[in-house]
Scaffold this motif. Structure first.
Motif, short mmCIF file in Angstrom:
data_model
loop_
_atom_site.label_atom_id
_atom_site.label_comp_id
_atom_site.label_asym_id
_atom_site.label_seq_id
_atom_site.Cartn_x
_atom_site.Cartn_y
_atom_site.Cartn_z
N GLU A 245 -9.86 24.99 24.51
CA GLU A 245 -8.54 25.26 23.93
C GLU A 245 -8.73 26.22 22.76
O GLU A 245 -9.63 26.04 21.93
N ARG B 111 -7.85 27.98 19.33
CA ARG B 111 -7.15 27.80 18.05
C ARG B 111 -7.39 29.04 17.20
O ARG B 111 -8.51 29.32 16.78
N ARG C 97 -12.51 21.24 22.64
CA ARG C 97 -12.25 20.52 23.89
C ARG C 97 -10.84 19.93 23.84
O ARG C 97 -10.51 19.19 22.92
N PRO C 98 -10.01 20.24 24.84
CA PRO C 98 -8.64 19.72 24.83
C PRO C 98 -8.60 18.20 24.95
O PRO C 98 -9.44 17.60 25.64
N GLU C 99 -7.63 17.60 24.32
CA GLU C 99 -7.43 16.16 24.45
C GLU C 99 -7.09 15.85 25.92
O GLU C 99 -6.29 16.53 26.54
N GLY C 100 -7.71 14.85 26.45
CA GLY C 100 -7.42 14.43 27.81
C GLY C 100 -8.26 15.10 28.88
O GLY C 100 -8.13 14.79 30.07
N ASN D 209 -18.74 20.64 26.99
CA ASN D 209 -17.48 19.90 26.88
C ASN D 209 -17.23 19.02 28.10
O ASN D 209 -16.65 17.94 27.99
N ALA E 4 -16.73 15.14 27.71
CA ALA E 4 -15.57 14.45 28.29
C ALA E 4 -16.02 13.30 29.18
O ALA E 4 -15.41 12.22 29.19
N ALA F 129 -17.07 10.51 26.94
CA ALA F 129 -15.90 9.82 26.37
C ALA F 129 -15.27 8.86 27.37
O ALA F 129 -14.67 7.85 26.98
N ARG F 130 -15.41 9.15 28.65
CA ARG F 130 -14.86 8.28 29.69
C ARG F 130 -15.88 7.27 30.21
O ARG F 130 -15.60 6.51 31.14
#
Length: 249
Positions: free
Chosen positions: A39, A41, A153-156, A182, A186, A189-190
């Motif tokens: 993502e 920014r 890294r985008p949320e979700g 990323n 991710a 995180a899962r």
């Protein structure tokens, strides 16, 4: 496996790049799994205007340079590859240098005998390769880096990691070291990092460039496809063909 049954993960930012990637995968007869791992920014910074050479390394950088009102003046504008060059021209900039090899090392090689004592501005993301800065400095340049945007890294993010862990992902197209990192973050995180890496071992993994290959392999991800040119279209075509070969009489 038929091409139509082949699931291919793509990790491009959620803008026209992802839409184009999805359209391409579909046109090849495969099923895309869009899972953005980057993502953008914006920082609001603009490239310096007092450099002898100004290097931009991405389509996003070209667009942000225009948004900030940057004008190149007498600087020599360098693009790291044809996609960046096309984006710069699309924003109304003239491009003076594009290396034959679309990588940081390729650009360093192209500029090495020109930049001794020159001021070189490198305008890019916060995750740019040190190869470019170090190589230019070794060639005698005075290098300044401007961070135009940050990549997070985008949320979700992580649907593709779940599919890989379940053995339901047939292929993946990584476009940078950061997309690899990323993806794995991710998956972590899962709670499926090890399973996702195992799943990729049974899938076709394609990457753009040797640095991305090195990152993937350092993390235990075997790489099957590295296109000759650092272009997403070539990567996607190579990955789909490897995952579901088409045969012709």
């Amino acid at each position: 496996m038929t091409t139509r049954d082949t699931t291919v993960a793509v990790f491009r930012p959620d803008d026209e790049r992802l839409r184009d990637a999805v359209e391409l995968i579909e046109s090849l007869g495969a099923t895309p799994v869009p899972d953005p791992m980057l993502e953008v920014r914006e920082t609001g910074a603009s490239p310096r205007t007092d450099a002898d050479y100004t290097i931009l390394t991405s389509k996003t950088g070209a667009e942000l340079a225009r948004e900030t009102g940057w004008e190149p003046g007498t600087t020599t504008v360098c693009a790291i590859g044809s996609a960046t060059a096309d984006a710069l021209r699309g924003e109304g900039y003239e491009v003076d240098v594009v290396p034959e090899e679309f990588t940081s090392s390729g650009l360093v090689e192209t500029l090495a005998d020109r930049v001794d004592g020159a001021r070189v501005e490198v305008a890019r993301s916060d995750h740019g390769s040190e190869v470019l800065l170090d190589g230019l400095e070794a060639a005698g340049a005075y290098v300044h880096e401007t961070v135009l945007y940050q990549l997070v890294r985008p949320e979700g993010a992580g649907e593709s990691a779940e599919l890989a862990a379940a053995g339901e992902l047939d292929a993946a197209c990584f476009t940078s070291s950061l997309t690899v990192e990323n993806f794995l973050a991710a998956a972590e995180a899962r709670g499926v990092r090890a399973e996702a890496v195992d799943g990729l071992a049974d899938a076709v993994v394609g990457v753009i460039g040797e640095p991305t290959r090195e990152t993937a392999e350092d993390e235990g991800v075997a790489v099957d496809v590295v296109p000759e040119n650092a272009e997403f279209d070539e990567l996607a075509c190579g990955v789909v063909e490897r995952a579901a070969p088409t045969y012709h009489d």
